[in-house]
Write a protein that holds these residues in place. Sequence first.
Motif, PDB file in Angstrom:
ATOM      1  N   GLU A 235      62.566  20.558  24.690  1.00 43.46           N
ATOM      2  CA  GLU A 235      61.339  20.516  23.894  1.00 43.46           C
ATOM      3  C   GLU A 235      60.280  19.649  24.561  1.00 43.46           C
TER       4      GLU A 235
ATOM      5  N   ALA B 143      56.658  20.930  25.863  1.00 47.06           N
ATOM      6  CA  ALA B 143      55.414  20.309  25.393  1.00 47.06           C
ATOM      7  C   ALA B 143      54.584  19.810  26.574  1.00 47.06           C
TER       8      ALA B 143
ATOM      9  N   ASN C 249      50.875  21.004  27.713  1.00 45.02           N
ATOM     10  CA  ASN C 249      49.817  20.023  27.934  1.00 45.02           C
ATOM     11  C   ASN C 249      49.197  20.206  29.320  1.00 45.02           C
TER      12      ASN C 249
ATOM     13  N   THR D  36      53.597  12.913  22.994  1.00 45.27           N
ATOM     14  CA  THR D  36      54.684  13.891  22.997  1.00 45.27           C
ATOM     15  C   THR D  36      56.013  13.234  23.348  1.00 45.27           C
TER      16      THR D  36
END
Length: 171
Positions: free
Chosen positions: A67, A71, A75, A134
Amino acid sequence: MLREVLFLVVLCLVAWIGFDTLKGQRDEARRERDSVKWEASGLREAARISGEMLAERDAIDQRNTKELIDARTENERLRRAVDDGRQRLRVRATCPASGSVSADAGTARVADAGSAELAADARPDYFTLRDQLTQSRQMIVGLQQYVRGVCQRAPAHQDTNFPNLNERTTP
């Protein structure tokens, strides 16, 4: 004849004492065997639980790492899109109410130029903050999952309580 009877009685007495001693040693050996079996069973159970806990920890780590990578990839995609000009990084901004601005300033107004946008030199900081946010979020989520899935599952006492483990009796 009395000597032979006395010899037989002594011999029977010695045999009886010998058998009694052997019976005591046998009983002690059985107790030790049963204790060792119980300890081995407990150790096998502890090893099984530890293995399951390690597997759960590894699954949590893999899931959260994936994950986090996803992310960060998203980004980075946004960063490239903003750098290339395909997307814009807009800032939500509002101007003060017209009553707070003097009438003299009204003549110097500029026409509405569109949405406010983050300055080019501030964009890298924005994306760095997004990365850090994040990462922090994934760390918190991962730790929460670890506590729920591994720590709370562990026995209340981490000590292994085997009373006979370190005791050695001499026969």
